[in-house]
Every structure is written in structure tokens, then in C-alpha cells.
Design a protein around this motif. Structure first.
Motif, PDB file in Angstrom:
ATOM      1  N   ARG A 385       0.824  -1.209   0.000  1.00  0.00           N
ATOM      2  CA  ARG A 385       0.000   0.000   0.000  1.00  0.00           C
ATOM      3  C   ARG A 385       0.859   1.261   0.000  1.00  0.00           C
ATOM      4  NH1 ARG A 385      -0.034   1.929   5.388  1.00  0.00           N
ATOM      5  NH2 ARG A 385       0.232   0.253   6.894  1.00  0.00           N
ATOM      6  N   ALA A 386       2.138   1.117   0.351  1.00  0.00           N
ATOM      7  CA  ALA A 386       3.008   2.298   0.409  1.00  0.00           C
ATOM      8  C   ALA A 386       3.194   2.953  -0.961  1.00  0.00           C
ATOM      9  CB  ALA A 386       4.361   1.922   1.010  1.00  0.00           C
ATOM     10  N   TYR A 387       3.176   2.174  -2.047  1.00  0.00           N
ATOM     11  CA  TYR A 387       3.330   2.809  -3.372  1.00  0.00           C
ATOM     12  C   TYR A 387       2.258   3.884  -3.561  1.00  0.00           C
ATOM     13  CZ  TYR A 387       6.332  -1.199  -4.542  1.00  0.00           C
ATOM     14  OH  TYR A 387       7.314  -2.135  -4.558  1.00  0.00           O
ATOM     15  N   GLY A 388       1.017   3.509  -3.270  1.00  0.00           N
ATOM     16  CA  GLY A 388      -0.079   4.464  -3.410  1.00  0.00           C
ATOM     17  C   GLY A 388       0.053   5.626  -2.439  1.00  0.00           C
ATOM     18  N   GLU A 389       0.436   5.328  -1.193  1.00  0.00           N
ATOM     19  CA  GLU A 389       0.561   6.388  -0.188  1.00  0.00           C
ATOM     20  C   GLU A 389       1.659   7.375  -0.574  1.00  0.00           C
ATOM     21  OE1 GLU A 389      -0.894   3.581   3.555  1.00  0.00           O
ATOM     22  OE2 GLU A 389       1.246   3.945   3.201  1.00  0.00           O
ATOM     23  N   ILE A 390       2.749   6.845  -1.099  1.00  0.00           N
ATOM     24  CA  ILE A 390       3.853   7.709  -1.513  1.00  0.00           C
ATOM     25  C   ILE A 390       3.436   8.571  -2.706  1.00  0.00           C
ATOM     26  CG2 ILE A 390       6.127   7.651  -2.625  1.00  0.00           C
ATOM     27  CD1 ILE A 390       6.822   5.309  -0.709  1.00  0.00           C
ATOM     28  N   ASN A 391       2.743   7.972  -3.656  1.00  0.00           N
ATOM     29  CA  ASN A 391       2.255   8.764  -4.792  1.00  0.00           C
ATOM     30  C   ASN A 391       1.322   9.879  -4.323  1.00  0.00           C
ATOM     31  OD1 ASN A 391       3.713   7.376  -6.763  1.00  0.00           O
ATOM     32  ND2 ASN A 391       2.100   5.844  -7.052  1.00  0.00           N
ATOM     33  N   ASP A 392       0.441   9.550  -3.382  1.00  0.00           N
ATOM     34  CA  ASP A 392      -0.445  10.576  -2.822  1.00  0.00           C
ATOM     35  C   ASP A 392       0.354  11.684  -2.147  1.00  0.00           C
ATOM     36  OD1 ASP A 392      -2.778   9.369  -3.556  1.00  0.00           O
ATOM     37  OD2 ASP A 392      -3.162   8.441  -1.614  1.00  0.00           O
ATOM     38  N   PHE A 393       1.316  11.268  -1.369  1.00  0.00           N
ATOM     39  CA  PHE A 393       2.156  12.222  -0.629  1.00  0.00           C
ATOM     40  C   PHE A 393       2.848  13.179  -1.592  1.00  0.00           C
ATOM     41  CE2 PHE A 393       6.678  12.598   1.102  1.00  0.00           C
ATOM     42  CZ  PHE A 393       6.407  13.694   1.907  1.00  0.00           C
ATOM     43  N   GLU A 394       3.482  12.635  -2.618  1.00  0.00           N
ATOM     44  CA  GLU A 394       4.221  13.487  -3.547  1.00  0.00           C
ATOM     45  C   GLU A 394       3.279  14.370  -4.370  1.00  0.00           C
ATOM     46  OE1 GLU A 394       6.849  10.870  -5.699  1.00  0.00           O
ATOM     47  OE2 GLU A 394       8.061  10.443  -3.925  1.00  0.00           O
ATOM     48  N   ALA A 395       2.107  13.829  -4.707  1.00  0.00           N
ATOM     49  CA  ALA A 395       1.142  14.647  -5.445  1.00  0.00           C
ATOM     50  C   ALA A 395       0.670  15.804  -4.568  1.00  0.00           C
ATOM     51  CB  ALA A 395      -0.054  13.801  -5.874  1.00  0.00           C
ATOM     52  N   GLN A 396       0.447  15.502  -3.300  1.00  0.00           N
ATOM     53  CA  GLN A 396      -0.057  16.509  -2.381  1.00  0.00           C
ATOM     54  C   GLN A 396       0.951  17.638  -2.182  1.00  0.00           C
ATOM     55  OE1 GLN A 396      -1.506  16.578   2.218  1.00  0.00           O
ATOM     56  NE2 GLN A 396      -1.809  14.668   1.143  1.00  0.00           N
ATOM     57  N   ILE A 397       2.213  17.282  -1.961  1.00  0.00           N
ATOM     58  CA  ILE A 397       3.185  18.348  -1.721  1.00  0.00           C
ATOM     59  C   ILE A 397       3.513  19.074  -3.036  1.00  0.00           C
ATOM     60  CG2 ILE A 397       4.061  17.219   0.360  1.00  0.00           C
ATOM     61  CD1 ILE A 397       6.599  16.490  -1.083  1.00  0.00           C
TER      62      ILE A 397
END
Lengths: 501, 501
Positions: A385-397
Motif C-alpha cells: 500500500r506504500a506505493y499508493g501512499e507515496i504517490n499521494d504524498f508526492e502529489a499533495q506536496i
């Protein structure tokens, strides 16, 4: 969502007295167990109609429990420090560590709650904000946090009555302000959008609990009991968490061919050419960071790659071009005790630079899908699930003007061996090589596999991976600087012809 | 997502022969196990660049396994039957039952894939479509389905080469059409949006597997092995599913007061007045369903409430006003064997009316959070997530012009007892009362609790609950008809002054 909280719920004094005595004891007990076990945090989020008593509830909880282990946070307009960073930074920084509680007034629902009055449900801004909230809560829940969301409800009639009473009583007048009157005037409209918000963020792992708040006794006992019950259930649940079912594996390529195997690692750059280009690139970078437009952005650089790939050296060639007050280098090793008590992304959120600044991460959040995967520190479900969480994180910042520049420095196994041996041989380099480096080297293949997967699954237009062959250090450093300059120029929309060579 | 699929993966003939022999045996074995166990379906979704060989892969899988247990589906323009229903209806209807497999060409990614070329990532249409896909796959995975998503990849160069070859060879020319040339002309643009789509729908429970498809041998063996591995892992996983951790409980109100306890159940309507109003309302409803605008909508009515609350009687007063070709009544009891082999919402999707038609559900999908909750047929985690799934479902069909009208007919416990006794006493009503009704009556309180919760959590502006006191049957029937007429009038945007009394 609100009909059950307009039924006229109430307790009489005797019922209250009986319940309160028992409840105080249970709350203390459960708080103690939570602290002893120390395996998850509790986030109590209080939303609701104005004057419904969020402050009173918080005070009572602090009185009934041990206040040293409960933090409370309100969120009015963001301060300077917060405004200079992505919006969710203010929530990340106050997340309670495992074993502790935090009471949040409004929390991440205070933003959209008000925004949506202009940006209605269905609009892009609203949907975007809601998706961010849902991803955030889902991630917190997956990380084990217990999220208790209470909506303290009052009907329109009740709110009107209270505001009248408060206005008339000088002892209570401080409890309301103009925005409360505004709320009353727009009650129906506000509650329609709140209904949409609550219903759509009513996750199985973080459901809303709507509490009728006309009768204070009913309100307080209900909330207290919810807290006791939810924490006891979660304590049980966490203790069987180990046994849960894992995600499906990622099968390696059947012909053994992987992305990182195919990079061209060698390049030749003469020392003279290196020195000349280095000076030019550093000058270019320096000029960029001194542009007035740069103050509207910040930069996050991520360095990943095998041990001894030259991450530190590349970082020093960047920092040499910068004002010391403008950047920070964050080396990422095993998490500290404080960091282990938080979701894994917390330690990176805390180091996000404010606008106008640069943070260089020597290793990063990709540890989750790299070392934690290879060494089995994270379960497969967690790193999948970290792949998705990391993508979300980078998109957000990224959408908050952070330029995310990710480098993978790639060396061959032979080159790594050569560098390890060199480090052992040269006195002043010896601190750079440890037993752990040799152990990691034995896992070379697993790291190539994990690295190839993460590059594949987390590269994106907004945060691409720059894959750099690094057997030649000169080449690698120049490439790093060049990409960094180009990414900043693109973000600052500097026309190509105006860019330096 | 695509870099690893442009590395030049390949197998030579000997490697292929060896692998294929083993693989065929494994595929047959695993298919047999899947069928024997019969506890989950397998959905194989094939997307990819044109000419990458989706058809060849499907043919090979059908050849290597027992084709009687594999269905294949393509999705070109929706046919008449599909166009008259919400967009996802076509996917629901072809879901494979537990124990079986389906191969879908493009599946639910064929819509947004093409739409997004005009509606780019970030646009409302695109984000909305993506959210729908993610909810759908999440629900399927939560229901136990195994979803295998393959992207058959070709680089731009490879695609160009193939199209040239096909065009030159009369034996292959049938394999491509104009849209393939279009794809090549827009390759970079299309792949940019595909990248976004794949990355964001790359769920931990339903990850994408991007397969380089230049070498057919590599492609076929890789896909086959993925299928074997994923199914074996899922077989293991499903067998420990029972032991999983349950969601937190919903605590009942501490003063015992519930939404459904507070309804006014009694009303008086004289027989003369009833007959007169009934005729008027039926005429009004009939007129509405004959308007030309009505053909652009469909109506789904849901009837819930305690046994003997008068659901059947109210439904008959509606159908009396309708043309028999225009409506269907669907009584919902325990699911059939076929229905048990599908996600719980499947049996309702299949009965959705086409435009211009009306379906009346005598009991409905709310059984999930009502009888299944009370009787423990669904785990707490399952029914807790059902609130969100049901809200998604109703929002999705509403946005496709389905008018969702939900009635809760409420009677008192005494009135139920009176009706039960009456049913037992009157010969022609005796078929209406069973042992189960008496057993349910013992659970009265649990049903009131579950009913109050569901009304609270699933009422919304687009699909509100109409709570109707039904101790007086005349009153209840008139109210049902009135609400139904009003909801249709509102959906058809008939001005209030033009509505009948």
C-alpha cells in the motif's frame, strides 16, 4: 446523519451521577492500558454546531483522565510556519505518538467545512479536498491509529435558543462570536453540505458518531463511553494484527531482466571538463535560488541507490552552491524512538522545507519499499500500500509548490566492491563502511528487484525518477546538478532560451 | 509504469517449451482447485497497446484451461439494453460467479481510457470516473474476488513496426483497424494519461501487472505464471479470511432512544376520504408515467420495515396505477444459489429497470445492514463497509437518471402482533405468516436499532428515506403514493403549480 441527534436524548441527574462515577474509572483504566501497551495512538476529533460544547467536552476529558498524556489542538488560520508548507503539514506535526491521545477541534474537517460553502459538494475543489481527507484517514487507520470522530449536534431551534441566552448573559457572552450568528443564518445550507461531508467520510475504520448535545449530561456520558468502548476494541484488535492476511506477492520477471540491470552505468568525463562544468552548474543553481520567484516554491531532493553509490558526494556538490541558511540535509537511517511511534511518513513530513528552502534527503520514504521490504521490517500488505501512499504524498506536496526531484544513483556490483575496499583501506574513509554495508551487499539482487519495482510504480510526471549511471562520480554529480537546475527552471517557468547552458 | 516493459524481455524456444509444459499443468490444477473450493471468482482484465496480443492471450488461456469455466467479454459501444441503464450495469451483469473465471477485454478501463483523451486527468469527468472504478474494485476485493489486471505493453517503435507488417500482410490485415493508427499517431499523449490511470488504480488488492509483449513467448508464459501464482495465494488467503479482525462496533444510544422509536405511527383517514384520495393519486401517478419526459428516467422504489408493516399492500396500490409492461415487483428473500455466488449488490443491479420503467423492491439491498447484521450472516466489517457501498451505489444510479425512492413503513410492536394474529386467524391470509416472522419479532429491538442506524447513515439529498407511520394502512398507502409522485415530479422538473393536488 442528524435525525437521530434531534430526538431529545437526555439523562437525569441520578442516571448521570451513577454513569459518571463508573465512566471516570473506566476512562482512566483504558488510558493506562493504552499507555502501557503503547502500540497505537488515539485521535479524538471534535466537530459540530457552534455552542454545542466542544470545549466543555475537551475540558471534561482532560479532567477525567490523566492530562499529561492528552494533547489538545485547535486550528484557526494557519500561522507563518504553516502557511509556508503544504496544507496538511499542520496536522502531521501534531499527530499523537503511540500510547497517547490527542483531541483535535475540527481537525482536517475545518478547512473543507468552510470552503465547501463556496465550493459546493461536487465541485473539483471540494472533491479534491475530500479525497485527501479520506486517503489520510485510511493511511492513519492502516498504520494502526484509532480515529474517533464526533459531531456534536444541535438542531436549528436549539442553536437559536442558545445564542439568545448567551447574548443575554455577560458570563456566557465570551462563548460565542460573529461566526456563530452567521452559522445560524445559513444553518440549512451548511448542514446540507455537512451531511454530504460526514456521510462520504464515514469510513468503516473511522466512522462518524453524531451526538445530540442539547442535554450536556447525555452528551458527556455518551462520548466518554464511546471512547472507552472504541479503545478496548482496538486494543483487542491490535493484538491480533500480526495474524492478518498479507497482500499478494509481486512476481519477479520470469527472464530475470530488471529495469535497473539495463542502465548504462559508465561514462567518461575528464577532470578538467568536470571542474569547468561543475562551476557552471553550481553558478546556475545558485542564481536560480536567488530569484524572487523561487520564494514561492520549495525543493525536496531525494537520493536513493546502493551503498557507496555517491549520494553524499552528489549532495555536497549541490550544497556547495547554496547559502547555508537555505537548505538542510537529512540523512535517513533507522528511525528514532520518537519516529517509530508515528506513521512512517511522519518523519519526512516534519522535515518538509518552508517556501524558498531546500531539503536534501540522503535516503528517504522509499526505505519503506526498499530496506523495509527486503529485510522484512514491513509486512507485504504494508509496503504494497506504500506505493499508493507515496504517490499521494508526492502529489499533495507538489500541488503545494514543492518541487520533488528524485535521483537513483546506480553503480555496478563490481564498482561497489571496489569502493568498499577503498573505504576500508583509507583511514579517513573508514567510518563510511560498516558490517551492515557488507550485509546489504549480500542482498544485492533483492535490492535491485525492489528498486526496479519502486521506480516503476512511483515515477510520475510531477515527480519523475532521474536514473543516473554513477560508476563515474564526475558524470553522476554533473547529471544531478543539471537535472536539479532543469526541474527548478521548469517549475519557475523560465523560458528555455533564457536558461544557462 | 512502462519502463520495465521496454527492456527487451524474451524467452528462447527451448525455455518456452519447458515452461509451457509445466505451466499448462499448473493452470489446469489451479483452475480445478478454484472450482472445487468455489469461494471466490477470478476476473482477468486485459488492457494494453493495440496489436499487443490481448486476443492471442485470451485464446491461449482458453486452450490451456477448461474453457467451460471461463467466460470472455468484450465491451464495444453499449447496446440498447445497456444504454438504458447506469453505465456500470454492463460490468455487473457479466461478473463471474465464485469458482469461475472471466476474461474481460479492457473492462471498466475502456471507457475512461478513451474519454480521458478529451477529459484529461484532473478534470471532473476523469476524476469522477476514476473514483467509480476504484470503489468498484475495492468492493469486489472486499467481497473476496481476485482481480488480475494486465497491461500488454508495446513501445512506440514496436507498435509502428507491427502496424506496418500487418498492413503489408493480407493474412494479418484483419487484426488492425483505423483506431490503431490513431493510437500510434497519439502514442505519447495516450500513454501519459494511461500512466496516470494505471498508477492511480494500482490498488494493493488489485495491482496492475505491466507485461512487455514484443516477445510472444515471454508475454504468454509471464501472464500464465502470474495467474497461477495469484490464484494459489488467494486460495490460501481466503481460507484464513474467517480469522480476520472485525470492525469496531456501533455503540447503541445510552438512553435507549432511537430514531425509529420516535416516529408518529398513528393517523386517522376515513374510508371515504381514502378512496377519494387514492383515486386522485393513482391518476396523478399514471399521468406522470405517460409523459414523454418520463422515458428519460427510471424509478427504483425500495420498501423496508418490520414484517406485516404493509409493504405488499402499498406496492399493490402503486402497481394498480401502472401499465403492466412498465413495472416489475421484486420480492427479496434469502438469496438464490446463483446470487450467493456474487457480491451482495449483484442481485439488485441485475434488476435495475431500463429508462422509462419502474422496479419495486419489496425489501432490498438494505438487508445487508438489517437482517444480515441482526442475524450475524455478515461480519461487522462487512456490514459496516456496506453503508458506504450502498451510498456509492445509489449515487451512481441516481446520476444515471434513476429516481431512487426509499420507504420505511413503521408500525408499533402491538400493531404487528395484532396483524400476525389476524393473519393466523384468516384462512386466505395464513400463507403470509411463518415461523420466521415470529422469530424476527423476538428480535424487534435489534431490528429497530439496525433500522435507525441505516436510516441515519444512508439518507441523502439524492436518495432520502421517507419514514411513514403505518399503523393505519390507509394513511401509509396515501403517503407512499404522494411521495412517489412528488419525487417523480421533482426529477422531471415539473413546476409546482402545474402539479396535481
Amino acid at each position: 446523519m442528524f435525525a437521530s441527534a434531534e430526538l431529545g436524548h437526555g439523562l437525569d441527574k441520578t442516571q448521570y451521577k451513577l454513569a459518571a462515577d463508573e465512566l471516570r474509572q473506566s476512562l482512566l483504566n483504558i488510558q493506562y492500558q493504552l499507555k502501557e501497551r503503547g502500540d497505537f495512538p488515539v485521535i479524538i476529533l471534535l466537530g459540530g454546531v457552534p455552542t454545542a460544547g466542544r470545549g466543555q467536552v475537551a475540558n471534561l476529558l482532560l479532567e477525567w483522565m490523566d492530562p499529561r498524556h492528552i494533547a489538545t489542538h485547535t486550528f484557526s488560520s494557519p500561522n507563518d510556519e504553516e502557511r509556508a508548507r503544504p496544507p496538511f503539514w499542520r496536522y502531521w506535526r501534531i499527530l499523537p505518538p503511540k500510547g497517547k491521545m490527542a483531541i483535535l477541534f475540527g481537525g482536517w474537517y475545518s478547512g473543507p467545512m468552510w470552503e465547501q460553502l463556496t465550493a459546493r459538494p461536487g465541485s473539483v475543489a471540494y472533491e479534491h479536498e475530500l479525497a485527501k481527507i479520506i486517503h489520510f484517514e485510511k493511511m492513519l487507520a492502516d498504520e494502526g491509529a484509532l480515529i474517533l470522530k464526533f459531531w456534536l449536534h444541535l438542531s436549528k431551534e436549539q442553536l437559536k435558543k442558545r445564542l439568545k441566552k448567551f447574548a443575554a448573559d455577560p458570563l456566557l457572552a465570551w462563548r460565542f462570536d460573529e461566526s456563530d450568528t452567521w452559522f445560524l443564518d445559513h444553518y440549512d445550507e451548511v448542514m446540507r453540505s455537512q451531511h454530504d461531508l460526514l456521510q462520504r467520510s464515514n469510513l468503516a475504520d473511522a466512522p462518524w458518531r453524531v451526538i445530540e448535545s442539547t442535554d450536556e449530561r447525555y452528551r458527556d456520558i455518551t462520548i466518554g463511553k464511546h471512547i472507552v468502548e472504541a479503545i478496548s476494541h482496538h486494543l483487542e484488535r491490535q493484538s491480533v494484527r500480526q495474524n492478518r492476511i498479507d497482500a499478494a506477492p509481486l512476481m519477479p520477471s520470469i527472464d530475470g531482466l530488471r529495469l535497473l540491470d539495463k542502465l548504462v552505468l559508465d561514462a567518461h568525463v575528464s577532470k578538467t571538463s568536470y571542474n569547468q562544468q561543475l562551476a557552471q552548474l553550481q553558478e546556475r543553481l545558485n542564481a536560480l535560488t536567488r530569484l524572487p520567484e523561487f520564494k514561492k516554491h520549495s525543493v525536496v531532493c531525494v537520493f536513493e541507490g546502493m551503498d557507496a553509490a555517491g549520494k553524499g558526494g552528489a549532495i555536497r556538490r549541490i550544497t556547495a552552491a547554496l547559502d547555508a541558511r537555505q537548505y538542510r540535509t537529512i540523512p535517513i537511517a533507522a528511525p528514532s524512538e520518537e519516529e517509530r511511534a508515528q506513521p512512517y511518513l511522519w518523519r519526512f513530513w516534519r522535515h518538509l522545507p518552508p517556501l524558498g528552502q531546500i531539503t536534501l534527503f540522503d535516503r528517504s520514504w522509499y526505505g519503506r519499499v526498499l530496506v523495509e521490504r527486503v529485510e522484512g521490517f514491513a509486512s507485504r500488505a504494508d509496503w504494497m500500500r506504500a506505493y499508493g501512499e507515496i504517490n499521494d504524498f508526492e502529489a499533495q506536496i507538489s500541488s503545494a509548490n514543492v518541487i520533488v526531484v528524485k535521483f537513483w544513483l546506480a553503480i555496478s556490483s563490481e564498482e561497489q566492491l571496489r569502493r568498499f575496499k577503498e573505504r576500508e583501506a583509507i583511514e579517513y574513509k573508514r567510518f563510511k563502511i560498516t558490517e551492515e554495508d557488507w550485509r546489504n551487499r549480500d542482498q544485492w539482487d533483492a535490492y535491485i528487484e525492489a528498486g526496479s519495482d519502486l521506480i516503476e510504480r512511483t515515477g510520475s510526471a510531477i515527480a519523475p525518477w532521474h536514473l543516473i549511471g554513477a560508476n563515474n562520480k564526475y558524470h553522476a554529480r554533473l547529471e544531478v546538478l543539471r537535472h536539479l537546475c532543469e526541474r527548478i527552471e521548469a517549475a519557475l517557468a523560465i523560458p528555455v532560451k533564457k536558461r544557462k547552458a
